[in-house]
Design an enzyme around this catalytic site. Structure first.
Site, PDB file in Angstrom:
ATOM      1  N   GLY A 276       0.808  -1.407   0.230  1.00  0.00           N
ATOM      2  CA  GLY A 276       0.124  -0.128   0.073  1.00  0.00           C
ATOM      3  C   GLY A 276       0.868   1.349  -0.094  1.00  0.00           C
ATOM      4  N   CYS A 283       9.123   6.437  13.864  1.00  0.00           N
ATOM      5  CA  CYS A 283      10.013   5.356  14.077  1.00  0.00           C
ATOM      6  C   CYS A 283      10.914   4.971  12.991  1.00  0.00           C
ATOM      7  CB  CYS A 283       9.497   4.222  14.917  1.00  0.00           C
ATOM      8  SG  CYS A 283       9.103   4.621  16.490  1.00  0.00           S
TER       9      CYS A 283
END
Length: 453
Positions: A276, A283
């Site tokens: 996707g 992070c």
């Protein structure tokens, strides 16, 4: 045990609340007065499912302050959980880590304290933090800091949206230190989690498979690298399936079937194989950038990690390319974004794909509107300069829209009355950026559904 937490972001606040729930006496310190006032009033500065309820449960063991003098003195364990945001060159900004270290050294007064680096920091930062604390202590106390403290690394592995579960029912607890006294103190601190002998919160039952949590001990540098390596590997996995997805699209294969086929291999596993729009948040981008930057300091390149970053950035461009292929012209078109947060169950917009997509659409002259169940207030505060019209209800995004893009896979979006909303669109085009929607249902309702990749 008496615990101080320096920093009340996602990591610091979650850690503090969970340790207080386990029975430790916890003081959370943050220099931002407004944030501390909100926390004292029971209002959270972040959205995290269950955190408000757990904070209420733990309130008897929890205090909040802006003053080092109310947090550090007498603490047996002091967690540094401050932000280390990326700088333009990719290296982390350590100014907050420095300030916290110097504040600890100035106010340290107990017989012995373990200072725990919970922030994601460059490899070797443990030694740097120790030197900062030692220098500050000796400056303010006029005596040597021998045997007054020791520094350990204890990286976090929290996922926003499931941070409480990831803390209370962790896969592992990693501690970096060569000092047996430090390991003993942190074992005592974490023993309720290691043994899983605490009463679980009523709204967060213990998973059946979680009977005990292993504690992994290593040297400081290894613990610091474990965190970077873990996040980089997960980022690689996502970018890999996206790269395979782009090829699958060209050859007529179904990337979801490919992901399922390889994910059933126990050596690979199914997690982080959802093709996707790619990863976002605080992070993966920051840590892969820091890993590349650290390697460069030692004369090494990280071509695989760099490639993962390039693939991820490319996915956000592909959304606009897909729209151009379908609509030909974006200038003056109304494009709606379903979701702003980088993932569901959080309001975090750091490195969120929605931001880049909105900017690129605006550059093409599109009219951009958006909705998110929890992140719109944060969007108004952090991205006021973006010309994005926010809608109170997701259904309003469909009115005279030329396309709707599913950016964040909130369950509420899958449950919309898609069939009933179709006729309010100018062009019934949906770009599913997470392969999350019911393709058969939408196509039966008359939508043109496009996926990424």
């Amino acid at each position: 045990m008496r615990v101080a937490i320096l920093g009340t972001g996602y990591v610091g606040l979650t850690t503090g609340v969970c340790l207080a729930y386990l029975g430790h006496k916890v003081v959370c310190m943050d220099p931002v007065q407004s944030k501390i006032e909100s926390l004292r009033a029971g209002r959270l500065p972040i959205f995290e499912p269950g955190l408000a309820e757990l904070m209420e449960e733990a309130s008897g063991n929890l205090a909040f302050t802006t003053d080092y003098r109310e947090a550090v003195p007498g603490a047996e364990v002091i967690f540094i959980a401050v932000g280390t945001p990326p700088q333009p060159d990719g290296s982390p900004d350590l100014r907050y880590l420095r300030a916290a270290s110097e504040g600890i050294g100035e106010h340290l007064d107990g017989p012995f304290a373990v200072v725990v680096n919970k922030s994601t920091v460059p490899i070797g930062s443990g030694n740097w933090v120790e030197a900062l604390i030692r220098t500050s202590y000796e400056k303010h106390h006029s005596e040597r800091a021998d045997d007054k403290f020791a520094v350990a690394s204890n990286p976090e592995f929290l996922r926003e949206g499931t941070a409480l579960s990831d803390t209370l029912y962790a896969d592992r607890i990693v501690v970096g230190s060569d000092n047996p006294r430090v390991l003993e103190i942190l074992y005592t601190l974490y023993r309720p989690l290691i043994d899983q002998n605490f009463a679980p919160p009523p709204f967060l039952p213990r998973p059946a498979e979680c009977a005990a949590v292993p504690m992994v001990s290593s040297d400081l540098a290894s613990a610091e690298l474990i965190k970077y390596a873990a996040n980089a590997f997960l980022a690689l996995k996502i970018s890999f399936i996206n790269e395979i997805g782009n090829l699958a699209e060209r050859v007529g294969a179904d990337v979801q079937e490919v992901a399922r086929g390889i994910g059933l291999d126990s050596r690979i596993g199914p997690r982080f194989l959802q093709a996707g729009l790619g990863w976002g948040g605080s992070c993966f981008g920051k840590d892969t950038s820091a890993l590349v930057s650290t390697a460069a300091e030692y004369g090494l390149s990280m071509p695989i990690v760099n490639a993962a970053r390039e693939v991820n950035n490319r996915q956000r461009v592909r959304v606009v390319e897909k729209l151009l292929a379908e609509l030909r012209i974006l200038k003056g078109r109304t494009i709606s974004l379903l979701g702003l947060a980088f993932k569901p169950d959080t309001d975090d917009l750091r490195d969120a794909p929605s931001i880049d997509i909105a900017k690129k659409l605006a550059q093409h002259g599109a009219i951009v509107q958006a909705h998110d169940p929890v992140a719109m207030e944060r969007f108004k505060a952090e991205f006021a300069e973006l010309q994005v019209e926010l809608k109170e209800r997701p259904e309003l995004l469909f009115e005279r829209a030329d396309a709707v893009i599913l950016v964040t896979e909130w369950k509420t979006y899958r449950d919309l009355d898609w069939a009933g909303l179709k006729n309010s669109m100018r062009t019934p085009l949906v770009v599913d950026g997470r392969s999350f929607l019911d393709r058969a249902g939408l196509e039966a309702a008359g939508y043109r559904l496009v996926t990424i990749p």
